[in-house]
Enzyme design. Structure first.
Site, PDB file in Angstrom:
ATOM      1  N   MET A 117     -60.727   1.985  65.343  1.00 48.34           N
ATOM      2  CA  MET A 117     -62.057   1.466  65.019  1.00 48.34           C
ATOM      3  C   MET A 117     -62.020  -0.023  64.719  1.00 48.34           C
ATOM      4  SD  MET A 117     -64.375   3.386  65.537  1.00 48.34           S
ATOM      5  CE  MET A 117     -64.321   5.012  66.236  1.00 48.34           C
ATOM      6  N   LYS A 118     -60.818  -0.621  64.748  1.00 48.97           N
ATOM      7  CA  LYS A 118     -60.685  -2.041  64.401  1.00 48.97           C
ATOM      8  C   LYS A 118     -61.481  -2.300  63.116  1.00 48.97           C
ATOM      9  CE  LYS A 118     -59.709  -3.340  69.125  1.00 48.97           C
ATOM     10  NZ  LYS A 118     -59.680  -4.373  70.129  1.00 48.97           N
ATOM     11  N   GLY A 150     -60.940  -5.873  75.217  1.00 51.48           N
ATOM     12  CA  GLY A 150     -62.294  -6.411  75.012  1.00 51.48           C
ATOM     13  C   GLY A 150     -62.908  -6.943  76.290  1.00 51.48           C
ATOM     14  N   SER A 206     -59.876  -1.650  77.253  1.00 47.97           N
ATOM     15  CA  SER A 206     -61.121  -1.311  77.946  1.00 47.97           C
ATOM     16  C   SER A 206     -61.080   0.052  78.648  1.00 47.97           C
ATOM     17  CB  SER A 206     -61.520  -2.434  78.922  1.00 47.97           C
ATOM     18  OG  SER A 206     -61.628  -3.650  78.195  1.00 47.97           O
ATOM     19  N   GLU A 232     -50.773  -2.699  76.252  1.00 40.81           N
ATOM     20  CA  GLU A 232     -52.120  -3.262  76.229  1.00 40.81           C
ATOM     21  C   GLU A 232     -52.080  -4.695  76.746  1.00 40.81           C
ATOM     22  OE1 GLU A 232     -54.398  -0.755  73.026  1.00 40.81           O
ATOM     23  OE2 GLU A 232     -53.943  -2.744  72.287  1.00 40.81           O
ATOM     24  N   HIS A 263     -50.599  -5.125  67.176  1.00 41.72           N
ATOM     25  CA  HIS A 263     -51.736  -5.296  68.081  1.00 41.72           C
ATOM     26  C   HIS A 263     -51.935  -6.786  68.340  1.00 41.72           C
ATOM     27  CE1 HIS A 263     -55.877  -5.528  69.530  1.00 41.72           C
ATOM     28  NE2 HIS A 263     -55.686  -4.299  69.971  1.00 41.72           N
TER      29      HIS A 263
HETATM   30  P1  PGA Z   1     -60.958  -2.185  73.812  1.00 42.96           P
HETATM   31  O1  PGA Z   1     -59.844  -2.201  72.699  1.00 42.96           O
HETATM   32  O2  PGA Z   1     -60.875  -0.824  74.507  1.00 42.96           O
HETATM   33  O3  PGA Z   1     -62.237  -2.363  73.095  1.00 42.96           O
HETATM   34  O4  PGA Z   1     -60.630  -3.244  74.797  1.00 42.96           O
HETATM   35  C1  PGA Z   1     -58.587  -1.673  72.978  1.00 42.96           C
HETATM   36  C2  PGA Z   1     -57.547  -2.152  72.004  1.00 42.96           C
HETATM   37  O5  PGA Z   1     -57.599  -3.307  71.550  1.00 42.96           O
HETATM   38  O6  PGA Z   1     -56.653  -1.370  71.681  1.00 42.96           O
END
Ligand code: PGA
Length: 268
Positions: free
Chosen positions: A21-22, A184, A224, A178, A106
């Site tokens: 959820m950041k 994002g 994403s 990632e 991250h």
């Molecule tokens: P995002 O985030 O799917 O919104 O790009 C993924 C992440 O940062 O793990």
């Protein structure tokens, strides 16, 4: 990919899907509403599912998920268990409230909070020593056409991040591949690009650890991921699951992403 389980048994890697959820859903009631909408939707046994709530909602969400198939974890921890670390979250707390996974390194932590490779390596070690599962994030900063450049970059990130762990514990780590440029973004990285780079990562683990570790370690893709692209991404054997961000904020979408991975990877 079928692997030899060590005692002559053929076993497959267990698929895993997570969502972070950041720093969204920061009000406990809002986070609880989301979690209530998803938590009873996962009936398959042979898939691991986790959520990393925003930090201030971690405790109420962990309480809510006690005994649930949906596991909980933290997006970050301090590099040591306790001490004079003002403002940091201790792994002791995460563990005591039932957290099982810790996200480490991250891109947003590395770039905004300037987390160094040394700090990241300490967090991976501390997480394993504490009996929790590290989810180590790696990924190249730009979309490079030259795969040897990507290999070089990922080799560095992996050897730095995994530097402090005992070699035989490598397959307890989950790697989240990632690519920074796909986080994002409008679209994820292309599925065959992801597959190529997961091959590279397994090759690196094979060389630096062991060929069996390269087959056993679970690697998920993040950046994403959505309801629309998950099927193509997860259809590669190399991809053990996905790590979801924004496109899982709608509960129905997250449930559907988990179901798609389940259909592709789970036989029961
Ligand atoms: P995002 O985030 O799917 O919104 O790009 C993924 C992440 O940062 O793990």
């Amino acid at each position: 990919m079928i692997i030899n389980g060590g005692e002559g048994l053929l076993s497959k890697r267990k698929p895993i899907v997570g969502i972070s959820m950041k720093m969204y859903q920061n009000i406990p009631e809002e986070a609880e509403k989301y979690v209530s909408a998803i938590k009873d939707s996962f009936d398959k046994e042979d898939i691991d599912i986790f959520i990393f709530p925003s930090i201030g909602t971690l405790y109420p969400i962990a309480k809510m998920l006690n005994g649930s198939k949906l596991k909980v974890g933290a997006q970050n921890i301090a590099p040591v268990s306790n001490g004079a670390f003002t403002g940091e979250l201790s792994i002791e707390t995460v563990k005591s409230i039932g957290g099982q996974y810790i996200e480490i390194g991250h891109f947003e932590r590395r770039s905004i909070f300037k987390e160094s490779d040394d700090i990241i390596a300490s967090k991976v070690r501390l997480t394993l020593e504490s009996g929790l599962t590290p989810v180590l994030c790696i990924g190249e900063p730009e979309k490079w056409a030259d795969s040897s450049k990507i290999k070089h970059y990922l080799t560095q990130q992996l050897s730095n991040g995994l530097e402090e762990i005992e070699k035989e514990r490598i397959s307890e780590v989950i790697l989240a591949y990632e690519p920074v440029w796909a986080i994002g973004a409008q679209e994820s990285a292309q599925p065959d690009y992801i597959n190529n780079n997961l091959n590279i990562i397994r090759e690196i683990i094979g060389i630096n650890f062991s060929p069996s570790a390269a087959e056993k370690i679970r690697i998920i893709y993040g950046g994403s991921v959505s309801n629309e692209n998950v099927e193509k991404i997860a259809s590669f054997d190399n991809v053990d699951g996905v790590f979801v961000g924004r496109f899982g904020h709608n509960p129905a979408n997250f449930i559907s992403i988990v179901e798609t991975v389940g259909k592709l990877k789970v036989t029961n």
